[in-house]
Design a protein around this motif. Structure first.
Motif, PDB file in Angstrom:
ATOM      1  N   LEU A 287     132.863   0.972  11.196  1.00 25.57           N
ATOM      2  CA  LEU A 287     132.078   2.080  11.750  1.00 25.57           C
ATOM      3  C   LEU A 287     132.619   3.423  11.782  1.00 25.57           C
ATOM      4  O   LEU A 287     132.226   4.410  12.497  1.00 25.57           O
ATOM      5  CB  LEU A 287     131.465   1.919  12.887  1.00 25.57           C
ATOM      6  N   GLU A 288     133.879   3.769  11.088  1.00 26.19           N
ATOM      7  CA  GLU A 288     134.580   5.032  11.061  1.00 26.19           C
ATOM      8  C   GLU A 288     133.984   6.089  10.312  1.00 26.19           C
ATOM      9  O   GLU A 288     134.396   7.121  10.343  1.00 26.19           O
ATOM     10  CB  GLU A 288     135.959   4.852  10.887  1.00 26.19           C
ATOM     11  N   GLY A 289     132.945   5.528   9.379  1.00 23.66           N
ATOM     12  CA  GLY A 289     132.332   6.675   8.395  1.00 23.66           C
ATOM     13  C   GLY A 289     133.010   6.682   7.161  1.00 23.66           C
ATOM     14  O   GLY A 289     134.137   6.123   7.059  1.00 23.66           O
ATOM     15  N   ARG A 290     132.386   7.073   6.142  1.00 22.83           N
ATOM     16  CA  ARG A 290     132.941   7.105   4.912  1.00 22.83           C
ATOM     17  C   ARG A 290     134.276   7.929   4.705  1.00 22.83           C
ATOM     18  O   ARG A 290     135.011   7.580   3.668  1.00 22.83           O
ATOM     19  CB  ARG A 290     131.883   7.542   3.622  1.00 22.83           C
ATOM     20  N   LYS A 291     134.306   9.107   5.077  1.00 22.57           N
ATOM     21  CA  LYS A 291     135.333  10.055   5.023  1.00 22.57           C
ATOM     22  C   LYS A 291     136.626   9.320   5.318  1.00 22.57           C
ATOM     23  O   LYS A 291     137.784   9.287   4.916  1.00 22.57           O
ATOM     24  CB  LYS A 291     135.140  11.205   5.685  1.00 22.57           C
ATOM     25  N   THR A 292     136.575   8.758   6.692  1.00 30.05           N
ATOM     26  CA  THR A 292     137.872   8.120   7.391  1.00 30.05           C
ATOM     27  C   THR A 292     138.057   6.659   6.514  1.00 30.05           C
ATOM     28  O   THR A 292     139.311   6.383   6.356  1.00 30.05           O
ATOM     29  CB  THR A 292     137.392   7.918   8.855  1.00 30.05           C
ATOM     30  N   ALA A 293     136.957   5.765   6.218  1.00 36.49           N
ATOM     31  CA  ALA A 293     137.299   4.710   5.195  1.00 36.49           C
ATOM     32  C   ALA A 293     138.123   5.044   4.116  1.00 36.49           C
ATOM     33  O   ALA A 293     138.919   4.106   3.812  1.00 36.49           O
ATOM     34  CB  ALA A 293     136.031   3.710   5.243  1.00 36.49           C
ATOM     35  N   LEU A 294     137.671   6.126   3.316  1.00 37.07           N
ATOM     36  CA  LEU A 294     138.327   6.612   2.139  1.00 37.07           C
ATOM     37  C   LEU A 294     139.902   6.898   2.275  1.00 37.07           C
ATOM     38  O   LEU A 294     140.762   6.605   1.903  1.00 37.07           O
ATOM     39  CB  LEU A 294     137.609   7.442   1.328  1.00 37.07           C
ATOM     40  N   GLU A 295     139.913   7.698   3.676  1.00 37.63           N
ATOM     41  CA  GLU A 295     141.570   8.266   3.732  1.00 37.63           C
ATOM     42  C   GLU A 295     142.190   7.064   4.266  1.00 37.63           C
ATOM     43  O   GLU A 295     143.486   7.375   3.956  1.00 37.63           O
ATOM     44  CB  GLU A 295     141.182   9.273   4.913  1.00 37.63           C
ATOM     45  N   LYS A 296     141.681   6.290   4.984  1.00 43.93           N
ATOM     46  CA  LYS A 296     142.644   4.982   5.427  1.00 43.93           C
ATOM     47  C   LYS A 296     142.733   3.796   4.323  1.00 43.93           C
ATOM     48  O   LYS A 296     143.399   2.851   4.537  1.00 43.93           O
ATOM     49  CB  LYS A 296     142.096   4.387   6.675  1.00 43.93           C
ATOM     50  N   GLY A 297     141.970   4.256   2.933  1.00 42.72           N
ATOM     51  CA  GLY A 297     142.189   3.203   2.108  1.00 42.72           C
ATOM     52  C   GLY A 297     141.508   1.838   2.392  1.00 42.72           C
ATOM     53  O   GLY A 297     141.769   0.601   1.930  1.00 42.72           O
ATOM     54  N   LEU A 298     140.409   1.920   3.408  1.00 43.36           N
ATOM     55  CA  LEU A 298     139.711   0.734   3.856  1.00 43.36           C
ATOM     56  C   LEU A 298     138.415   0.557   3.346  1.00 43.36           C
ATOM     57  O   LEU A 298     137.699  -0.661   3.554  1.00 43.36           O
ATOM     58  CB  LEU A 298     139.660   0.930   5.571  1.00 43.36           C
ATOM     59  N   ALA A 299     137.965   1.305   2.732  1.00 43.00           N
ATOM     60  CA  ALA A 299     136.548   1.320   1.819  1.00 43.00           C
ATOM     61  C   ALA A 299     136.284   0.373   0.703  1.00 43.00           C
ATOM     62  O   ALA A 299     137.458   0.265   0.108  1.00 43.00           O
ATOM     63  CB  ALA A 299     136.033   2.661   1.593  1.00 43.00           C
ATOM     64  N   ARG A 300     135.677  -0.491   0.741  1.00 44.79           N
ATOM     65  CA  ARG A 300     135.490  -1.716  -0.318  1.00 44.79           C
ATOM     66  C   ARG A 300     135.119  -0.901  -1.629  1.00 44.79           C
ATOM     67  O   ARG A 300     134.045  -0.421  -1.935  1.00 44.79           O
ATOM     68  CB  ARG A 300     134.618  -2.548  -0.054  1.00 44.79           C
ATOM     69  N   ARG A 301     136.159  -0.915  -2.803  1.00 42.74           N
ATOM     70  CA  ARG A 301     136.011  -0.454  -4.009  1.00 42.74           C
ATOM     71  C   ARG A 301     135.010  -1.264  -4.804  1.00 42.74           C
ATOM     72  O   ARG A 301     135.104  -2.569  -4.783  1.00 42.74           O
ATOM     73  CB  ARG A 301     137.386  -0.252  -4.637  1.00 42.74           C
ATOM     74  N   ILE A 302     134.235  -0.723  -5.712  1.00 41.27           N
ATOM     75  CA  ILE A 302     133.432  -1.465  -6.674  1.00 41.27           C
ATOM     76  C   ILE A 302     133.481  -0.559  -8.262  1.00 41.27           C
ATOM     77  O   ILE A 302     133.143   0.414  -8.075  1.00 41.27           O
ATOM     78  CB  ILE A 302     131.995  -1.586  -5.988  1.00 41.27           C
ATOM     79  N   GLU A 303     134.018  -1.321  -9.135  1.00 43.33           N
ATOM     80  CA  GLU A 303     134.117  -0.727 -10.153  1.00 43.33           C
ATOM     81  C   GLU A 303     133.001  -0.775 -11.127  1.00 43.33           C
ATOM     82  O   GLU A 303     131.930  -1.398 -10.651  1.00 43.33           O
ATOM     83  CB  GLU A 303     135.096  -1.648 -11.075  1.00 43.33           C
ATOM     84  N   PRO A 304     132.962   0.018 -12.356  1.00 45.30           N
ATOM     85  CA  PRO A 304     131.504   0.338 -13.078  1.00 45.30           C
ATOM     86  C   PRO A 304     131.332  -1.030 -13.549  1.00 45.30           C
ATOM     87  O   PRO A 304     132.375  -1.749 -14.199  1.00 45.30           O
ATOM     88  CB  PRO A 304     132.167   1.128 -14.041  1.00 45.30           C
ATOM     89  N   GLY A 305     129.980  -1.430 -13.224  1.00 41.48           N
ATOM     90  CA  GLY A 305     129.357  -2.810 -13.999  1.00 41.48           C
ATOM     91  C   GLY A 305     129.889  -4.088 -12.906  1.00 41.48           C
ATOM     92  O   GLY A 305     129.291  -4.980 -13.065  1.00 41.48           O
ATOM     93  N   GLU A 306     130.517  -3.949 -11.737  1.00 43.78           N
ATOM     94  CA  GLU A 306     130.941  -4.874 -10.916  1.00 43.78           C
ATOM     95  C   GLU A 306     129.733  -5.123  -9.836  1.00 43.78           C
ATOM     96  O   GLU A 306     129.290  -4.325  -9.729  1.00 43.78           O
ATOM     97  CB  GLU A 306     132.257  -4.359 -10.202  1.00 43.78           C
ATOM     98  N   THR A 307     129.828  -6.480  -9.718  1.00 44.23           N
ATOM     99  CA  THR A 307     128.618  -6.857  -8.702  1.00 44.23           C
ATOM    100  C   THR A 307     129.478  -7.552  -7.454  1.00 44.23           C
ATOM    101  O   THR A 307     130.468  -8.520  -7.747  1.00 44.23           O
ATOM    102  CB  THR A 307     127.885  -7.964  -9.126  1.00 44.23           C
ATOM    103  N   LEU A 308     129.137  -6.966  -6.208  1.00 44.32           N
ATOM    104  CA  LEU A 308     129.798  -7.745  -5.287  1.00 44.32           C
ATOM    105  C   LEU A 308     128.904  -8.396  -4.339  1.00 44.32           C
ATOM    106  O   LEU A 308     127.475  -7.872  -4.204  1.00 44.32           O
ATOM    107  CB  LEU A 308     130.578  -6.485  -4.200  1.00 44.32           C
ATOM    108  N   ARG A 309     129.157  -9.425  -3.696  1.00 43.82           N
ATOM    109  CA  ARG A 309     128.174 -10.244  -3.180  1.00 43.82           C
ATOM    110  C   ARG A 309     128.472 -10.332  -1.612  1.00 43.82           C
ATOM    111  O   ARG A 309     129.724 -10.557  -1.019  1.00 43.82           O
ATOM    112  CB  ARG A 309     128.247 -11.693  -3.654  1.00 43.82           C
ATOM    113  N   PHE A 310     127.185 -10.441  -0.712  1.00 37.36           N
ATOM    114  CA  PHE A 310     127.383 -10.365   0.645  1.00 37.36           C
ATOM    115  C   PHE A 310     126.147 -11.383   1.283  1.00 37.36           C
ATOM    116  O   PHE A 310     125.278 -11.386   0.564  1.00 37.36           O
ATOM    117  CB  PHE A 310     127.270  -9.036   1.279  1.00 37.36           C
ATOM    118  N   GLN A 311     126.953 -12.127   2.270  1.00 43.01           N
ATOM    119  CA  GLN A 311     125.665 -13.007   2.903  1.00 43.01           C
ATOM    120  C   GLN A 311     126.074 -12.972   4.269  1.00 43.01           C
ATOM    121  O   GLN A 311     127.135 -12.985   4.710  1.00 43.01           O
ATOM    122  CB  GLN A 311     125.936 -14.370   2.337  1.00 43.01           C
ATOM    123  N   MET A 312     124.821 -13.459   5.010  1.00 37.93           N
ATOM    124  CA  MET A 312     124.959 -13.552   6.400  1.00 37.93           C
ATOM    125  C   MET A 312     123.717 -14.345   6.843  1.00 37.93           C
ATOM    126  O   MET A 312     122.760 -14.388   6.104  1.00 37.93           O
ATOM    127  CB  MET A 312     124.838 -12.062   7.270  1.00 37.93           C
TER     128      MET A 312
END
Length: 319
Positions: A287-312
């Motif tokens: 919850l640090e926001g997009r800018k901080t997550a990108l600066e710290k390298g903590l944002a989850r990268r998703i490549e062109p055409g890639e699919t990521l899965r989440f479940q809860m």
């Protein structure tokens, strides 16, 4: 097929999924899908509000927190007015590219909760010996010269299974990489949340987000009586297990379990009158926001055409 079906002409007698449309107020025209699993659990999905789960009850007792806004059509007050648009409810989707406080170019908790779903479907069907109820839809977060993300969501419950499983697939449909910040904002309210409730989990590290939260660390498991002007408290729970809200006075336990792609759990407490709520929020970020997550390298990268899965999963039981 279970033996009890010989007593029924149709399973809708005991468990059903039913679509409707709101006709009044700020939510007029919005689609809703009511799910009743025939064994104590009922909830409403809002396809025009990010496939969120709004009302929810267990054994006829409401368990979800609702805001004063009620049902609100997407964009009713503009994207910058996230809190005026927010309906509360059992589950609010936050993301896909931002979660946390507003920052330049990003509204509070992102845009996806204001998106309307296409390819919406619902059904009840026998599967692997059980009667399963499902709701599904596809959401987009896209801009002509920007992102192009597609979220396909399936929400499942079943007859005699008092749980809700949310499964998401996010696909990057653009030609450039992007970064995902996902937060599943699960909001529990009165009468489940009261001074009688306790938060239960195995021993683990807890990090307060603010000085107000640090001051409340010794009572992170508890809720006081409502206090006028009380500041919010937010805690980060650093462990892979489940967290439960237990109200023995009501005899109800609500459990939130993180699955694929969600390493963090955020606890939000507000005990100001009319804003009395506990949030248990699986997330892939802090919850640090997009800018901080990108600066710290903590944002989850998703490549062109890639699919990521989440479940809860959210489960209810007697205690």
């Amino acid at each position: 097929m279970a033996d009890f079906t010989s007593f029924l002409a149709d399973m809708d007698q005991v468990a059903y999924v039913r679509s409707a449309e709101l006709t009044e107020g700020d939510g007029r025209g919005c689609r809703i899908i009511d799910v009743f699993n025939g064994s104590g659990l009922a909830f409403t999905v809002a396809p025009d509000r990010g496939m969120n789960i709004v009302e929810c009850s267990y054994r006829g007792i409401p368990v979800a927190f609702r805001t004063p806004s009620g049902h609100v059509a997407p964009g009713k007050f503009g994207p910058e007015e996230w809190l005026r648009n927010w309906e509360g409810g059992l589950l609010t989707s936050c993301g896909l590219r931002h979660a946390g406080p507003p920052e330049e170019g990003e509204t509070l908790h992102g845009r996806i909760s204001g998106a309307s779903a296409s390819q919406v479907g619902s059904r009840g069907a026998w599967r692997d010996g059980g009667y399963e109820l499902t709701v599904s839809g596809v959401l987009r977060e896209a801009s002509m010269f920007g992102e192009n993300l597609r979220l396909a969501r399936t929400i499942r419950t079943a007859y005699r299974e008092n749980s809700i499983t949310v499964s998401d697939e996010v696909t990057n449909c653009s030609g450039a990489p992007d970064f995902l910040l996902m937060l599943y904002h699960c909001n529990f309210g009165w009468p489940l949340v009261s001074p009688s409730v306790r938060v239960e989990a195995e021993e683990h590290e807890i990090i307060p987000r603010t000085p107000e939260a640090a001051a409340g660390m010794e009572r992170w498991r508890e809720m006081p009586e409502p206090v006028v002007g009380a500041p919010e408290q937010v805690f980060f729970h650093c462990f892979p297990g489940a967290v439960s809200l237990v109200n023995r006075e009501l005899g109800i336990r609500a459990t939130v379990e993180r699955g694929e792609g969600l390493p963090y759990l955020v606890q939000w407490k507000s005990f100001d009158p009319s804003r009395y709520v506990i949030g248990l929020e699986p997330a892939n970020n802090r919850l640090e926001g997009r800018k901080t997550a990108l600066e710290k390298g903590l944002a989850r990268r998703i490549e062109p055409g890639e699919t990521l899965r989440f479940q809860m999963k959210i489960s209810f039981s007697d205690c």
